[in-house]
Design an enzyme around this catalytic site. Sequence first.
Site, PDB file in Angstrom:
ATOM      1  N   GLU A 264     -15.181  65.369  35.551  1.00  0.00           N
ATOM      2  CA  GLU A 264     -14.600  65.859  36.573  1.00  0.00           C
ATOM      3  C   GLU A 264     -15.105  65.455  38.072  1.00  0.00           C
ATOM      4  O   GLU A 264     -16.371  65.520  37.948  1.00  0.00           O
ATOM      5  CB  GLU A 264     -13.670  66.994  37.044  1.00  0.00           C
ATOM      6  CG  GLU A 264     -12.890  67.656  35.804  1.00  0.00           C
ATOM      7  CD  GLU A 264     -11.559  66.464  36.035  1.00  0.00           C
ATOM      8  OE1 GLU A 264     -11.189  66.706  37.845  1.00  0.00           O
ATOM      9  OE2 GLU A 264     -10.905  66.814  35.431  1.00  0.00           O
ATOM     10  N   HIS A 284      -9.187  61.926  40.104  1.00  0.00           N
ATOM     11  CA  HIS A 284      -8.237  62.273  39.008  1.00  0.00           C
ATOM     12  C   HIS A 284      -6.959  63.122  40.206  1.00  0.00           C
ATOM     13  O   HIS A 284      -6.755  64.092  40.170  1.00  0.00           O
ATOM     14  CB  HIS A 284      -9.145  63.888  38.323  1.00  0.00           C
ATOM     15  CG  HIS A 284      -8.401  63.870  37.551  1.00  0.00           C
ATOM     16  ND1 HIS A 284      -8.773  64.647  36.649  1.00  0.00           N
ATOM     17  CD2 HIS A 284      -6.890  64.005  37.154  1.00  0.00           C
ATOM     18  CE1 HIS A 284      -7.881  65.849  36.394  1.00  0.00           C
ATOM     19  NE2 HIS A 284      -6.834  64.750  36.177  1.00  0.00           N
TER      20      HIS A 284
END
Length: 317
Positions: A264, A284
């Site tokens: 992430e 993201h």
Amino acid sequence: MKIAMLEPLSVSDEIIVELSKRLKDENHEFVAFDTVTRDVEELKKRAEGADALIIANNPLPGEVIKSLDQLKFISVAFTGIDHIDKAACVEKGVKVSNAAGYSNQSVAELVIGMIISKLRNLVECNTVVRQGKTKDGLVGFELAGKTVGIVGTGAIGLKTAELLKAFGCNLLGYDTVEKEEAKSLGIQYVGLEELLKESDIVTLHVPLIDETIGLINKDNLKLMKPNALLINCARGPVIDIEATAQALKEKKLAGAAIDVFEIEPPLPVDHVLFGADNALLTPHVAFATKESMVKRAQITFNNIYSWLEGNQINKML
């Protein structure tokens, strides 16, 4: 019963109060935390005594799940559940539901935005204007008439196909199951190799499972046209990041737009894709719109209420 929301859901406090009102009216205990933590001991503390948990997309380790004797159900405010220790859930008999469908429109719209951005050099155009330069070298391409390969024809893949059809694209599809709905949108199903060879644009919409890890790898990247674009708003490990970066740097792939990575964001400053100037990278964000966050919260609480009534919906485990 005790229901604990271990992290915020990116909606207002008023929405959470409204959605949780029925829990309190039915004399359930509801606790909500407005910060994110990945500390195992803090997660245990927040979840202590809970019969059901609400989480978003931050990891829920098996150590936490195994420590909760009363835990029976987890409602995940996300589409994928690969950030949860599924083995621990199975071992403890914990049921899991996801927020299926909340971001279909949001993700599909970002895919279209990414494609147009790459075809029309929007990032580069913004830069040259600010530098007092002209469009020289930045003449782009139309989306109409392009062949787009959709890898994964689930709900998001089909929504993306619907938007692409409106632009006048030719649609190819690859999936383990062929859907009549996809065919009615004009998708022609072909094998993965043929899709990669024939497509001007390839967009990925598969879940992260054992069979899809490295689905786009060094070998099949070679099948793609050198002027093709690769779009990944699915899961990071679906593509071989190293091989993709290499293909981009060597101009064996015209460009890529990538929203998901092997970790992430924030990404390390030496991330391999940073060396590929023909890659459009986003943090993201495909699922993240104001509208989708409200839908997500609504679905997540509906999962809780259905489970309390003995009817699990959006079942993943």
